[in-house]
Design a protein around this motif. Structure first.
Motif, PDB file in Angstrom:
ATOM      1  N   ILE A  18       0.835  -1.204   0.000  1.00  4.61           N
ATOM      2  CA  ILE A  18       0.000   0.000   0.000  1.00  4.61           C
ATOM      3  C   ILE A  18       0.869   1.254   0.000  1.00  4.61           C
ATOM      4  O   ILE A  18       0.519   2.280  -0.595  1.00  4.61           O
ATOM      5  N   ASP A  19       2.042   1.169   0.632  1.00  8.60           N
ATOM      6  CA  ASP A  19       2.957   2.314   0.631  1.00  8.60           C
ATOM      7  C   ASP A  19       3.412   2.640  -0.788  1.00  8.60           C
ATOM      8  O   ASP A  19       3.472   3.813  -1.175  1.00  8.60           O
ATOM      9  N   LYS A  20       3.728   1.614  -1.573  1.00 12.98           N
ATOM     10  CA  LYS A  20       4.195   1.861  -2.941  1.00 12.98           C
ATOM     11  C   LYS A  20       3.075   2.410  -3.820  1.00 12.98           C
ATOM     12  O   LYS A  20       3.317   3.231  -4.706  1.00 12.98           O
ATOM     13  N   LEU A  21       1.847   1.970  -3.576  1.00 16.34           N
ATOM     14  CA  LEU A  21       0.721   2.509  -4.333  1.00 16.34           C
ATOM     15  C   LEU A  21       0.522   3.992  -4.018  1.00 16.34           C
ATOM     16  O   LEU A  21       0.401   4.829  -4.926  1.00 16.34           O
ATOM     17  N   VAL A  22       0.511   4.324  -2.728  1.00 16.25           N
ATOM     18  CA  VAL A  22       0.293   5.716  -2.334  1.00 16.25           C
ATOM     19  C   VAL A  22       1.495   6.579  -2.734  1.00 16.25           C
ATOM     20  O   VAL A  22       1.342   7.750  -3.091  1.00 16.25           O
ATOM     21  N   LYS A  23       2.673   5.984  -2.721  1.00 20.13           N
ATOM     22  CA  LYS A  23       3.862   6.715  -3.182  1.00 20.13           C
ATOM     23  C   LYS A  23       3.739   7.048  -4.670  1.00 20.13           C
ATOM     24  O   LYS A  23       4.152   8.125  -5.111  1.00 20.13           O
ATOM     25  N   THR A  24       3.173   6.129  -5.427  1.00 15.53           N
ATOM     26  CA  THR A  24       2.918   6.404  -6.843  1.00 15.53           C
ATOM     27  C   THR A  24       1.960   7.581  -6.990  1.00 15.53           C
ATOM     28  O   THR A  24       2.186   8.491  -7.800  1.00 15.53           O
ATOM     29  N   SER A  29       1.161  12.900  -8.776  1.00 11.79           N
ATOM     30  CA  SER A  29       0.483  14.180  -8.538  1.00 11.79           C
ATOM     31  C   SER A  29       1.482  15.335  -8.489  1.00 11.79           C
ATOM     32  O   SER A  29       1.184  16.446  -8.933  1.00 11.79           O
ATOM     33  N   LYS A  30       2.685  15.076  -7.991  1.00 11.97           N
ATOM     34  CA  LYS A  30       3.727  16.117  -7.988  1.00 11.97           C
ATOM     35  C   LYS A  30       4.087  16.522  -9.418  1.00 11.97           C
ATOM     36  O   LYS A  30       4.201  17.710  -9.741  1.00 11.97           O
ATOM     37  N   LEU A  31       4.253  15.524 -10.278  1.00 12.75           N
ATOM     38  CA  LEU A  31       4.607  15.813 -11.670  1.00 12.75           C
ATOM     39  C   LEU A  31       3.467  16.518 -12.406  1.00 12.75           C
ATOM     40  O   LEU A  31       3.706  17.450 -13.192  1.00 12.75           O
ATOM     41  N   VAL A  32       2.239  16.078 -12.144  1.00  7.07           N
ATOM     42  CA  VAL A  32       1.097  16.719 -12.803  1.00  7.07           C
ATOM     43  C   VAL A  32       0.958  18.162 -12.318  1.00  7.07           C
ATOM     44  O   VAL A  32       0.705  19.077 -13.118  1.00  7.07           O
ATOM     45  N   MET A  45      -3.682  23.034  -7.994  1.00  2.00           N
ATOM     46  CA  MET A  45      -3.880  23.050  -6.548  1.00  2.00           C
ATOM     47  C   MET A  45      -4.484  21.736  -6.057  1.00  2.00           C
ATOM     48  O   MET A  45      -4.107  21.221  -5.001  1.00  2.00           O
ATOM     49  N   ARG A  46      -5.394  21.172  -6.838  1.00  2.00           N
ATOM     50  CA  ARG A  46      -5.993  19.887  -6.448  1.00  2.00           C
ATOM     51  C   ARG A  46      -4.934  18.781  -6.417  1.00  2.00           C
ATOM     52  O   ARG A  46      -4.908  17.953  -5.504  1.00  2.00           O
ATOM     53  N   PHE A  47      -4.081  18.788  -7.426  1.00  2.00           N
ATOM     54  CA  PHE A  47      -3.025  17.773  -7.452  1.00  2.00           C
ATOM     55  C   PHE A  47      -2.011  17.999  -6.332  1.00  2.00           C
ATOM     56  O   PHE A  47      -1.461  17.036  -5.785  1.00  2.00           O
ATOM     57  N   LYS A  48      -1.781  19.264  -5.982  1.00  2.00           N
ATOM     58  CA  LYS A  48      -0.881  19.556  -4.864  1.00  2.00           C
ATOM     59  C   LYS A  48      -1.456  19.012  -3.563  1.00  2.00           C
ATOM     60  O   LYS A  48      -0.724  18.438  -2.735  1.00  2.00           O
ATOM     61  N   GLN A  49      -2.753  19.176  -3.376  1.00  2.00           N
ATOM     62  CA  GLN A  49      -3.400  18.642  -2.181  1.00  2.00           C
ATOM     63  C   GLN A  49      -3.326  17.115  -2.148  1.00  2.00           C
ATOM     64  O   GLN A  49      -3.147  16.509  -1.086  1.00  2.00           O
ATOM     65  N   TRP A  50      -3.467  16.500  -3.316  1.00  3.54           N
ATOM     66  CA  TRP A  50      -3.352  15.041  -3.401  1.00  3.54           C
ATOM     67  C   TRP A  50      -1.938  14.601  -3.025  1.00  3.54           C
ATOM     68  O   TRP A  50      -1.746  13.630  -2.288  1.00  3.54           O
ATOM     69  N   LEU A  52       0.213  16.208  -1.071  1.00  7.66           N
ATOM     70  CA  LEU A  52       0.430  16.408   0.362  1.00  7.66           C
ATOM     71  C   LEU A  52      -0.299  15.354   1.190  1.00  7.66           C
ATOM     72  O   LEU A  52       0.251  14.814   2.160  1.00  7.66           O
ATOM     73  N   ALA A  53      -1.537  15.059   0.795  1.00  9.84           N
ATOM     74  CA  ALA A  53      -2.310  14.052   1.527  1.00  9.84           C
ATOM     75  C   ALA A  53      -1.658  12.674   1.418  1.00  9.84           C
ATOM     76  O   ALA A  53      -1.609  11.914   2.396  1.00  9.84           O
ATOM     77  N   SER A  54      -1.141  12.366   0.244  1.00  2.18           N
ATOM     78  CA  SER A  54      -0.473  11.070   0.052  1.00  2.18           C
ATOM     79  C   SER A  54       0.777  10.975   0.918  1.00  2.18           C
ATOM     80  O   SER A  54       1.040   9.939   1.541  1.00  2.18           O
ATOM     81  N   GLY A  55       1.539  12.067   0.962  1.00  4.99           N
ATOM     82  CA  GLY A  55       2.750  12.072   1.778  1.00  4.99           C
ATOM     83  C   GLY A  55       2.448  11.872   3.252  1.00  4.99           C
ATOM     84  O   GLY A  55       3.124  11.097   3.944  1.00  4.99           O
ATOM     85  N   LEU A  56       1.418  12.554   3.747  1.00  2.00           N
ATOM     86  CA  LEU A  56       1.040  12.398   5.154  1.00  2.00           C
ATOM     87  C   LEU A  56       0.492  11.001   5.434  1.00  2.00           C
ATOM     88  O   LEU A  56       0.763  10.418   6.491  1.00  2.00           O
ATOM     89  N   SER A  57      -0.262  10.462   4.488  1.00  5.01           N
ATOM     90  CA  SER A  57      -0.796   9.105   4.662  1.00  5.01           C
ATOM     91  C   SER A  57       0.333   8.089   4.769  1.00  5.01           C
ATOM     92  O   SER A  57       0.293   7.182   5.609  1.00  5.01           O
TER      93      SER A  57
END
Length: 227
Positions: A18-24, A29-32, A45-50, A52-57
């Motif tokens: 699950i970590d590798k999936l969320v890391k993807t 999202s960073k690249l987009v 901004m939406r992709f930036k939020q995604w 950040l949320a992925s990183g915290l998760s």
């Protein structure tokens, strides 16, 4: 025999999976975000939020992960004195990384003082970088030893046609691929960590971070995907 869906279920049941999936998610999202920031700021901004949320998760998923390194050392760090020393150094660095990552996560979500985030990020990234360097060295040493063993086995198999030698050669080759994936992931993560330790235009560029993150994630997919 498990089909692809069975394997995906098994993969996602693992913490690393699950970590590798969320890391993807995080690095796509960073690249987009980087790609559309100038032309579509709302979408960016939406992709930036995604991101950040992925990183915290991912930080939440890593709770207690520092015990993995401790257990690896407790169970037997290496086959030779050199590998034992490298394992101690590598796992010690990784333990520092994961341990202080807890405090970074807590400061990022507001449980601890947000001012601690920068310091915790630096300590965590320093431990991560330190550990990855020794993991990479150890993997290269083991791959070198594997190549030497493989050469001897190839000579043996040519001389007497031994099936055992051929099977051992195949296993060594498969292990080498896994270690190459580990090296790729560790080098990629080292670049990301260096962006925290010593910010610079190359390491901190969104494309560098995005590609490095995806290399690490997809190498992890390969290593953790059920056979």
């Amino acid at each position: 025999m498990n089909d692809t869906v069975d394997k995906l279920v098994i993969f996602l049941a693992k913490r690393d999976g699950i970590d590798k999936l969320v890391k993807t998610f995080q690095y796509v999202s960073k690249l987009v975000h980087w790609h559309v920031e100038a032309t579509h700021p709302d979408a960016a901004m939406r992709f930036k939020q995604w991101e950040l949320a992925s990183g915290l998760s991912r930080k939440a998923f890593r709770t207690g992960r520092f015990l993995t390194g401790f257990n690896a050392l407790r169970r037997g760090p290496g086959a030779t004195p050199t590998l034992k020393v490298l394992a101690v150094l590598a796992n010690a660095g990784e333990m520092v990384y994961f341990f202080f990552d807890h405090f970074l996560w807590l400061s990022r979500i507001g449980t601890l003082d947000a001012k601690l985030a920068r310091r915790m990020s630096f300590i965590s990234a320093w431990g991560e970088s330190f550990g990855y360097i020794f993991f990479i060295i150890a993997d290269f040493i083991i791959m070198k030893e594997g190549l030497e063993t493989e050469r001897r086995l190839l000579i043996t198999s040519k001389e007497d046609g031994s099936e055992d030698a051929k099977e051992s050669t195949r296993k060594i080759g498969a292990e080498r691929v896994m270690r190459l994936m580990a090296v790729a992931a560790n080098v990629a993560d080292l670049i990301i960590a260096l962006a925290d330790i010593e910010p610079n235009p190359f390491c901190n560029h969104a494309v560098t971070l995005g590609i490095s993150g995806l290399v690490s994630a997809w190498a992890g997919w390969y290593r953790n995907w059920p056979s």
